[in-house]
Motif scaffolding. Structure first.
Motif, PDB file in Angstrom:
ATOM      1  N   ARG A 139       2.623   8.680  17.685  1.00  0.00           N
ATOM      2  CA  ARG A 139       1.566   8.193  18.577  1.00  0.00           C
ATOM      3  C   ARG A 139       0.208   8.184  17.885  1.00  0.00           C
ATOM      4  O   ARG A 139      -0.743   7.581  18.397  1.00  0.00           O
ATOM      5  CB  ARG A 139       1.508   9.068  19.834  1.00  0.00           C
ATOM      6  CG  ARG A 139       2.782   9.020  20.682  1.00  0.00           C
ATOM      7  CD  ARG A 139       2.766  10.047  21.783  1.00  0.00           C
ATOM      8  NE  ARG A 139       2.730  11.404  21.256  1.00  0.00           N
ATOM      9  CZ  ARG A 139       2.782  12.499  22.010  1.00  0.00           C
ATOM     10  NH1 ARG A 139       2.871  12.384  23.322  1.00  0.00           N
ATOM     11  NH2 ARG A 139       2.744  13.701  21.454  1.00  0.00           N
ATOM     12  N   ASP A 140       0.118   8.850  16.744  1.00  0.00           N
ATOM     13  CA  ASP A 140      -1.119   8.963  15.976  1.00  0.00           C
ATOM     14  C   ASP A 140      -0.962   8.177  14.685  1.00  0.00           C
ATOM     15  O   ASP A 140      -0.320   8.620  13.734  1.00  0.00           O
ATOM     16  CB  ASP A 140      -1.396  10.439  15.679  1.00  0.00           C
ATOM     17  CG  ASP A 140      -2.633  10.658  14.821  1.00  0.00           C
ATOM     18  OD1 ASP A 140      -3.324   9.660  14.502  1.00  0.00           O
ATOM     19  OD2 ASP A 140      -2.901  11.812  14.455  1.00  0.00           O
ATOM     20  N   ALA A 141      -1.537   6.980  14.648  1.00  0.00           N
ATOM     21  CA  ALA A 141      -1.358   6.078  13.511  1.00  0.00           C
ATOM     22  C   ALA A 141      -1.792   6.710  12.192  1.00  0.00           C
ATOM     23  O   ALA A 141      -1.153   6.507  11.153  1.00  0.00           O
ATOM     24  CB  ALA A 141      -2.119   4.780  13.755  1.00  0.00           C
ATOM     25  N   ALA A 142      -2.868   7.498  12.215  1.00  0.00           N
ATOM     26  CA  ALA A 142      -3.371   8.095  10.977  1.00  0.00           C
ATOM     27  C   ALA A 142      -2.367   9.098  10.409  1.00  0.00           C
ATOM     28  O   ALA A 142      -2.151   9.150   9.190  1.00  0.00           O
ATOM     29  CB  ALA A 142      -4.714   8.773  11.235  1.00  0.00           C
ATOM     30  N   SER A 143      -1.740   9.895  11.262  1.00  0.00           N
ATOM     31  CA  SER A 143      -0.771  10.885  10.789  1.00  0.00           C
ATOM     32  C   SER A 143       0.474  10.197  10.223  1.00  0.00           C
ATOM     33  O   SER A 143       1.069  10.665   9.255  1.00  0.00           O
ATOM     34  CB  SER A 143      -0.381  11.852  11.912  1.00  0.00           C
ATOM     35  OG  SER A 143       0.457  11.236  12.874  1.00  0.00           O
ATOM     36  N   VAL A 144       0.842   9.067  10.799  1.00  0.00           N
ATOM     37  CA  VAL A 144       1.984   8.308  10.302  1.00  0.00           C
ATOM     38  C   VAL A 144       1.675   7.729   8.925  1.00  0.00           C
ATOM     39  O   VAL A 144       2.506   7.779   8.009  1.00  0.00           O
ATOM     40  CB  VAL A 144       2.373   7.181  11.277  1.00  0.00           C
ATOM     41  CG1 VAL A 144       3.447   6.284  10.671  1.00  0.00           C
ATOM     42  CG2 VAL A 144       2.857   7.762  12.598  1.00  0.00           C
ATOM     43  N   ALA A 145       0.472   7.201   8.767  1.00  0.00           N
ATOM     44  CA  ALA A 145       0.071   6.627   7.478  1.00  0.00           C
ATOM     45  C   ALA A 145       0.135   7.680   6.374  1.00  0.00           C
ATOM     46  O   ALA A 145       0.593   7.399   5.257  1.00  0.00           O
ATOM     47  CB  ALA A 145      -1.330   6.043   7.578  1.00  0.00           C
ATOM     48  N   ARG A 146      -0.306   8.895   6.681  1.00  0.00           N
ATOM     49  CA  ARG A 146      -0.236   9.969   5.689  1.00  0.00           C
ATOM     50  C   ARG A 146       1.208  10.323   5.359  1.00  0.00           C
ATOM     51  O   ARG A 146       1.553  10.592   4.202  1.00  0.00           O
ATOM     52  CB  ARG A 146      -0.975  11.209   6.210  1.00  0.00           C
ATOM     53  CG  ARG A 146      -2.493  11.056   6.294  1.00  0.00           C
ATOM     54  CD  ARG A 146      -3.164  12.398   6.543  1.00  0.00           C
ATOM     55  NE  ARG A 146      -2.815  12.943   7.857  1.00  0.00           N
ATOM     56  CZ  ARG A 146      -3.500  12.713   8.962  1.00  0.00           C
ATOM     57  NH1 ARG A 146      -4.580  11.918   8.923  1.00  0.00           N
ATOM     58  NH2 ARG A 146      -3.145  13.253  10.113  1.00  0.00           N
ATOM     59  N   ALA A 147       2.068  10.310   6.361  1.00  0.00           N
ATOM     60  CA  ALA A 147       3.458  10.719   6.170  1.00  0.00           C
ATOM     61  C   ALA A 147       4.248   9.733   5.318  1.00  0.00           C
ATOM     62  O   ALA A 147       5.102  10.133   4.522  1.00  0.00           O
ATOM     63  CB  ALA A 147       4.141  10.892   7.525  1.00  0.00           C
ATOM     64  N   VAL A 148       3.988   8.435   5.453  1.00  0.00           N
ATOM     65  CA  VAL A 148       4.799   7.437   4.750  1.00  0.00           C
ATOM     66  C   VAL A 148       4.249   7.081   3.367  1.00  0.00           C
ATOM     67  O   VAL A 148       4.925   6.402   2.583  1.00  0.00           O
ATOM     68  CB  VAL A 148       4.950   6.141   5.579  1.00  0.00           C
ATOM     69  CG1 VAL A 148       5.503   6.458   6.964  1.00  0.00           C
ATOM     70  CG2 VAL A 148       3.626   5.390   5.684  1.00  0.00           C
ATOM     71  N   ALA A 149       3.056   7.544   3.037  1.00  0.00           N
ATOM     72  CA  ALA A 149       2.444   7.195   1.750  1.00  0.00           C
ATOM     73  C   ALA A 149       3.340   7.579   0.584  1.00  0.00           C
ATOM     74  O   ALA A 149       3.867   8.690   0.522  1.00  0.00           O
ATOM     75  CB  ALA A 149       1.093   7.897   1.618  1.00  0.00           C
ATOM     76  N   GLY A 150       3.548   6.643  -0.326  1.00  0.00           N
ATOM     77  CA  GLY A 150       4.326   6.905  -1.524  1.00  0.00           C
ATOM     78  C   GLY A 150       5.837   6.882  -1.342  1.00  0.00           C
ATOM     79  O   GLY A 150       6.582   7.188  -2.278  1.00  0.00           O
ATOM     80  N   SER A 151       6.316   6.501  -0.173  1.00  0.00           N
ATOM     81  CA  SER A 151       7.758   6.505   0.106  1.00  0.00           C
ATOM     82  C   SER A 151       8.462   5.297  -0.487  1.00  0.00           C
ATOM     83  O   SER A 151       7.895   4.205  -0.575  1.00  0.00           O
ATOM     84  CB  SER A 151       8.005   6.528   1.622  1.00  0.00           C
ATOM     85  OG  SER A 151       7.419   7.650   2.231  1.00  0.00           O
ATOM     86  N   ASP A 152       9.718   5.503  -0.872  1.00  0.00           N
ATOM     87  CA  ASP A 152      10.567   4.398  -1.294  1.00  0.00           C
ATOM     88  C   ASP A 152      11.247   3.743  -0.085  1.00  0.00           C
ATOM     89  O   ASP A 152      11.660   2.581  -0.150  1.00  0.00           O
ATOM     90  CB  ASP A 152      11.633   4.895  -2.270  1.00  0.00           C
ATOM     91  CG  ASP A 152      11.028   5.380  -3.575  1.00  0.00           C
ATOM     92  OD1 ASP A 152      10.397   4.559  -4.260  1.00  0.00           O
ATOM     93  OD2 ASP A 152      11.186   6.572  -3.904  1.00  0.00           O
ATOM     94  N   ALA A 153      11.381   4.512   0.987  1.00  0.00           N
ATOM     95  CA  ALA A 153      11.965   3.992   2.224  1.00  0.00           C
ATOM     96  C   ALA A 153      11.504   4.871   3.373  1.00  0.00           C
ATOM     97  O   ALA A 153      11.180   6.054   3.185  1.00  0.00           O
ATOM     98  CB  ALA A 153      13.493   3.971   2.147  1.00  0.00           C
ATOM     99  N   VAL A 154      11.456   4.279   4.560  1.00  0.00           N
ATOM    100  CA  VAL A 154      11.083   5.011   5.772  1.00  0.00           C
ATOM    101  C   VAL A 154      12.155   4.786   6.821  1.00  0.00           C
ATOM    102  O   VAL A 154      12.638   3.656   7.001  1.00  0.00           O
ATOM    103  CB  VAL A 154       9.708   4.541   6.308  1.00  0.00           C
ATOM    104  CG1 VAL A 154       9.429   5.131   7.690  1.00  0.00           C
ATOM    105  CG2 VAL A 154       8.602   4.913   5.327  1.00  0.00           C
ATOM    106  N   ILE A 155      12.531   5.865   7.490  1.00  0.00           N
ATOM    107  CA  ILE A 155      13.495   5.790   8.587  1.00  0.00           C
ATOM    108  C   ILE A 155      12.814   6.342   9.832  1.00  0.00           C
ATOM    109  O   ILE A 155      12.344   7.484   9.826  1.00  0.00           O
ATOM    110  CB  ILE A 155      14.765   6.610   8.276  1.00  0.00           C
ATOM    111  CG1 ILE A 155      15.481   6.052   7.044  1.00  0.00           C
ATOM    112  CG2 ILE A 155      15.708   6.626   9.479  1.00  0.00           C
ATOM    113  CD1 ILE A 155      16.621   6.934   6.534  1.00  0.00           C
TER     114      ILE A 155
END
Length: 311
Positions: free
Chosen positions: A63-79
């Motif tokens: 629900r928090d776009a900023a926290s999601v952006a931090r979490a996915v940074a540098g990922s090869d894939a996101v689930i």
């Protein structure tokens, strides 16, 4: 077995029911797994499944776009496995859009999004609408995402089969809501295998519906649970008019809590569309309910593992 050696894969909702199985499979294939949860400490039980430095835990709320952006940074894939029966629109619609937008902005090449059979922006149920809106948001932001729509998931930690088994242990009379509603229960381990398979390039941009090898009515499913636990309750089919009134007015039915939205969901069969066997398309052989329930439903028998003589 698909190798993912060294790839960094972020799993939002990795500590949930499906998440723990997905994480286990990713780790066994050599991936580095970043488990993103609102409360990461609740997912730390997954750490022993990986080797040194193979797991990472981060705080993120879809629900928090900023926290999601931090979490996915540098990922090869996101689930994205995040789901909710409470804050449905925020988590399953807006949140899905946040994940897809963040993954695209971060240059992540692969996104797998978990939706549900019955996802439809025009659905009568809030759950179905939120899932449908979530799919639309994902497609708009990340057109090449693979979307998986499972039917009801079952497994040792589920809140579906276990709920019925517990009811039968506590009461000799079981009210059956929507006895003719159809389900195609899918084993959580098979769904996890499908999620991992959907990371392959060939799944990009496609939607897969996941269902098990059997289609069962609500009544038949509950009788299966009774047989597996050695119980012989009296099943009482609740007329639709009565069940609808209870769900609308009181929000529950005796022995079987049900909300208005859950009642609306039960008005549509939860089965894979004809010719849309996503498990087969993803190379996963479906597991039947009877093949795995013996291992955990034994706890609901009157004398547990001693309920039957050894053969």
């Amino acid at each position: 077995m698909q190798k993912l050696d060294g790839q960094l894969i972020t799993v939002l909702g990795g500590g949930g029911f499906l998440g723990r199985y997905v994480v286990q499979r990713l780790l066994s294939r050599g991936a580095r797994v970043r488990i993103a949860e609102r409360e990461p400490r609740k997912a730390v039980f997954l750490k022993p499944l990986g080797g040194l430095g193979q797991t990472q835990f981060v705080a993120a709320d879809v629900r928090d776009a900023a926290s999601v952006a931090r979490a996915v940074a540098g990922s090869d894939a996101v689930i994205n496995l995040a789901g909710s029966f409470d804050d449905m629109a925020a988590v399953q619609a807006d949140g899905a859009g946040h994940v897809a937008t963040a993954a695209k902005a971060a240059g992540v090449p692969t996104l797998v999004h978990i939706s549900a059979i019955g996802a439809d922006s025009g659905s009568a149920s809030a759950y179905g609408r939120s899932k449908g809106d979530g799919e639309a948001a994902v497609r708009a932001a990340f057109p090449q995402a693979a979307i998986l729509r499972p039917s009801i998931l079952f497994g040792r930690e589920d809140h579906f089969i276990n709920r019925f088994a517990m009811m039968m242990r506590l009461s000799p009379v079981i009210p059956v809501i929507a006895p003719k509603a159809k389900f195609q229960p899918v084993y959580v381990g098979d769904a996890a295998d499908a999620v991992v398979a959907a990371l392959a390039p060939g799944a990009a941009g496609k939607t897969f519906e996941l269902g098990g090898p059997e289609v069962l009515t609500m009544a038949a499913l509950q009788r299966r649970v009774a047989d597996a636990t050695g119980r012989k309750p009296l099943f009482v089919d609740i007329p639709d008019a009565v069940a609808s009134a209870l769900a609308s007015g009181l929000g529950w039915a005796p022995g079987a809590p049900i909300t208005k939205d859950q009642w609306l969901m039960l008005q549509t069969d939860n089965i894979v569309a004809a010719g849309a066997s996503g498990l087969a398309q993803l190379g996963v052989t479906p597991t039947a309910l009877a093949d795995v329930t013996e291992g955990w439903l034994v706890q609901y028998r009157r004398h547990g593992r001693f309920a039957q003589a050894a053969s």
